[in-house]
Write a protein that holds these residues in place. Structure first.
Motif, mmCIF file in Angstrom:
data_model
loop_
_atom_site.group_PDB
_atom_site.id
_atom_site.type_symbol
_atom_site.label_atom_id
_atom_site.label_comp_id
_atom_site.label_asym_id
_atom_site.label_seq_id
_atom_site.Cartn_x
_atom_site.Cartn_y
_atom_site.Cartn_z
ATOM 1 N N VAL A 70 -105.550 6.604 50.127
ATOM 2 C CA VAL A 70 -104.131 6.915 50.333
ATOM 3 C C VAL A 70 -103.863 8.413 50.224
ATOM 4 O O VAL A 70 -104.393 9.081 49.332
ATOM 5 N N THR A 71 -103.046 8.924 51.135
ATOM 6 C CA THR A 71 -102.517 10.285 51.054
ATOM 7 C C THR A 71 -100.994 10.206 51.125
ATOM 8 O O THR A 71 -100.446 9.506 51.975
ATOM 9 N N ILE A 72 -100.325 10.915 50.213
ATOM 10 C CA ILE A 72 -98.865 10.996 50.220
ATOM 11 C C ILE A 72 -98.470 12.470 50.200
ATOM 12 O O ILE A 72 -98.885 13.209 49.303
ATOM 13 N N GLU A 73 -97.700 12.885 51.181
ATOM 14 C CA GLU A 73 -97.168 14.247 51.226
ATOM 15 C C GLU A 73 -95.654 14.159 51.089
ATOM 16 O O GLU A 73 -95.020 13.300 51.703
ATOM 17 N N THR A 74 -95.056 15.046 50.299
ATOM 18 C CA THR A 74 -93.602 15.122 50.199
ATOM 19 C C THR A 74 -93.143 16.519 50.588
ATOM 20 O O THR A 74 -93.826 17.510 50.327
ATOM 21 N N TYR A 75 -91.964 16.587 51.237
ATOM 22 C CA TYR A 75 -91.423 17.831 51.769
ATOM 23 C C TYR A 75 -89.947 17.967 51.410
ATOM 24 O O TYR A 75 -89.277 16.976 51.083
ATOM 25 N N ALA A 76 -89.441 19.192 51.505
ATOM 26 C CA ALA A 76 -88.016 19.467 51.322
ATOM 27 C C ALA A 76 -87.489 20.202 52.541
ATOM 28 O O ALA A 76 -88.198 21.031 53.130
ATOM 29 N N ASN A 77 -86.263 19.884 52.936
ATOM 30 C CA ASN A 77 -85.592 20.565 54.059
ATOM 31 C C ASN A 77 -86.399 20.476 55.357
ATOM 32 O O ASN A 77 -86.732 21.493 55.970
ATOM 33 N N VAL A 78 -86.702 19.250 55.770
ATOM 34 C CA VAL A 78 -87.468 19.031 57.000
ATOM 35 C C VAL A 78 -86.737 18.026 57.892
ATOM 36 O O VAL A 78 -85.753 17.400 57.496
ATOM 37 N N THR A 79 -87.253 17.874 59.108
ATOM 38 C CA THR A 79 -86.798 16.845 60.038
ATOM 39 C C THR A 79 -88.005 15.988 60.403
ATOM 40 O O THR A 79 -89.156 16.425 60.204
ATOM 41 N N PRO A 80 -87.804 14.798 60.957
ATOM 42 C CA PRO A 80 -88.947 13.951 61.319
ATOM 43 C C PRO A 80 -89.895 14.610 62.321
ATOM 44 O O PRO A 80 -91.081 14.283 62.362
ATOM 45 N N ASP A 81 -89.363 15.549 63.128
ATOM 46 C CA ASP A 81 -90.194 16.205 64.143
ATOM 47 C C ASP A 81 -90.787 17.530 63.664
ATOM 48 O O ASP A 81 -91.532 18.171 64.402
ATOM 49 N N ASN A 82 -90.439 17.944 62.449
ATOM 50 C CA ASN A 82 -90.916 19.242 61.979
ATOM 51 C C ASN A 82 -91.222 19.176 60.488
ATOM 52 O O ASN A 82 -90.409 19.558 59.645
ATOM 53 N N LEU A 83 -92.411 18.677 60.171
ATOM 54 C CA LEU A 83 -92.881 18.630 58.793
ATOM 55 C C LEU A 83 -93.723 19.881 58.539
ATOM 56 O O LEU A 83 -94.949 19.843 58.548
ATOM 57 N N ALA A 84 -93.050 20.988 58.333
ATOM 58 C CA ALA A 84 -93.729 22.283 58.210
ATOM 59 C C ALA A 84 -94.379 22.427 56.840
ATOM 60 O O ALA A 84 -93.790 22.079 55.816
ATOM 61 N N MET A 85 -95.607 22.955 56.816
ATOM 62 C CA MET A 85 -96.351 23.079 55.574
ATOM 63 C C MET A 85 -95.707 24.057 54.590
ATOM 64 O O MET A 85 -95.937 23.961 53.386
ATOM 65 N N ASP A 86 -94.910 24.998 55.077
ATOM 66 C CA ASP A 86 -94.253 25.907 54.130
ATOM 67 C C ASP A 86 -93.076 25.224 53.431
ATOM 68 O O ASP A 86 -92.449 25.820 52.551
ATOM 69 N N HIS A 87 -92.793 23.966 53.786
ATOM 70 C CA HIS A 87 -91.775 23.175 53.092
ATOM 71 C C HIS A 87 -92.413 22.064 52.258
ATOM 72 O O HIS A 87 -91.719 21.164 51.787
ATOM 73 N N LEU A 88 -93.724 22.146 52.080
ATOM 74 C CA LEU A 88 -94.441 21.155 51.283
ATOM 75 C C LEU A 88 -94.007 21.246 49.823
ATOM 76 O O LEU A 88 -93.822 22.330 49.279
ATOM 77 N N VAL A 89 -93.862 20.085 49.186
ATOM 78 C CA VAL A 89 -93.496 20.013 47.780
ATOM 79 C C VAL A 89 -94.658 19.500 46.934
ATOM 80 O O VAL A 89 -94.961 20.027 45.877
ATOM 81 N N SER A 90 -95.333 18.459 47.416
ATOM 82 C CA SER A 90 -96.446 17.890 46.650
ATOM 83 C C SER A 90 -97.352 17.076 47.553
ATOM 84 O O SER A 90 -96.953 16.639 48.635
#
Length: 370
Positions: free
Chosen positions: A260-280
């Motif tokens: 399993v891999t789980i990535e969480t992000y802040a201030n993103v859209t479904p079409d733009n999961l940018a790595m500089d918005h990665l949280v954990s």
């Protein structure tokens, strides 16, 4: 008549016993009421009993047979929760509260001129060898992620870290597998894009009723979702439920039951999961290894977490200054290397606490390697 009542009563009792031992509990977000996948459940002694599936459920009967008074629920994006096991049996749903996220950002003039984002964060890794705590590792690391050239490799600088080892467990592994097989703690190897954009072969991203699912054939293997507050989550299990993946390296055979891999992000859209918005990020693997001549697999489970504490945008000229400091391997050296008590400063970032059963083993069963 009495005979019929007694028979009916006995059937009712057996039905209730079956319900309690095989009951499903669902873990949900306390605010949105959405199901939470990838929530780990720990016993009092620190043993991992199980995890919620893609729809946020775990079957109580599927948990490992460990004696425990409490269950600890842990997820990278939520505050940890401890619930008496006796209460869990009768609860239909467990509600978890989203953790408060604080990421310090180093200000820059024009972000469009940046070539890299530097994600400095806290990591911790846990390895269970033959159902015993084998290693616990934590530390501080900085990842240098390219923003423009997505084919460029992500680099990192390891700032400081601790390694705790249970020599009894690692010796048990050596005795069973031989000296030519060894396990070394390692770091999460981040990529320049989200895992949603680099799916394994045979996987695809599809949409159903407004939600994006990761599919392998007709099987749901994960999802991509973004909340109304623009908080994003990617969940992916590389191994389909009820199956396993076998691998061979010379005389060693490996079998993986879950990945399993789980990535969480802040201030993103479904079409733009940018790595500089990665949280954990959290990655877990459940499986086992054995020699070709052996009948049974030795269980090995690994759990790796990374939490962003600070981010900074830099240009290529500044990136070049760090080239000599970049690590060459994701595997850690044998001894600890730290200068500060960084582990005492995690509360202000809202990072979930270690389950008590694991924390109690640090310095006890798990000895620090200096």
């Amino acid at each position: 008549m009495k005979y019929e009542i007694r028979i009916g009563y006995i059937i009712w009792i057996l039905t209730m016993i079956s319900f309690l031992t095989n009951a499903q509990i669902k873990v949900i977000d306390s605010l949105t009421q959405e199901a939470l996948s990838g929530v780990n459940l720990y016993a009092d002694n620190g043993s991992l009993l199980g995890a919620t599936n893609i729809v946020g459920e775990v079957v109580l009967d599927s948990l490992k047979q460990e004696k425990t008074v409490n269950l600890t629920f842990q997820h990278v994006a939520y505050s940890s929760l401890m619930v008496p096991f006796s209460e869990v049996k009768t609860m239909g749903k467990i509600k978890m509260v989203p953790r408060s996220i604080k990421i310090d950002e180093v200000a820059i003039g024009d972000r469009s001129k940046a070539d890299y984002v530097v994600l400095k964060g806290y990591f911790r890794n846990l390895a269970l060898l033959n159902n015993k705590m084998g290693y616990f590792v934590d530390g501080v690391i900085s990842y240098y992620i390219p923003l423009k050239n997505k084919k460029e490799k992500v680099r990192f600088i390891l700032k400081e870290y601790r390694i705790f080892e249970n020599k009894g467990a690692t010796q048990d592994l050596a005795d069973k597998m031989g000296t030519f097989f060894f396990y070394n703690p390692s770091l999460i190897n981040l990529k320049s894009t989200s895992i949603a954009y680099q799916l394994p072969k045979g996987f695809r991203l599809g949409e159903d009723k407004g939600r994006r699912f990761i599919k392998q054939g007709s099987t749901n293997m994960g999802f991509v979702q973004v909340s109304n507050e623009r908080g994003g989550q990617v969940y992916l299990n590389r191994v389909a439920p009820g199956t396993s993946i076998d691998r061979k390296i010379f005389k060693i055979q490996g079998r993986q039951h879950s990945g399993v891999t789980i990535e969480t992000y802040a201030n993103v859209t479904p079409d733009n999961l940018a790595m500089d918005h990665l949280v954990s990020v959290v990655r877990s693997s459940v499986g086992g290894v054995k020699k070709k001549s052996q009948a049974e697999y030795m269980p090995i489970e690994t759990y790796d977490e990374f939490y962003v504490l600070e981010k900074e945008y830099i240009a290529a000229a500044e990136f070049a200054k760090y080239k000599k400091q970049f690590a060459k391997s994701i595997f850690l050296k044998e001894s600890s290397n730290y200068r500060s008590t960084y582990w005492n400063d995690l509360d202000r970032y809202g990072i979930p606490a270690l389950p008590k059963g694991i924390k109690d083993q640090l310095g006890n069963i798990l000895k620090i390697k200096e």
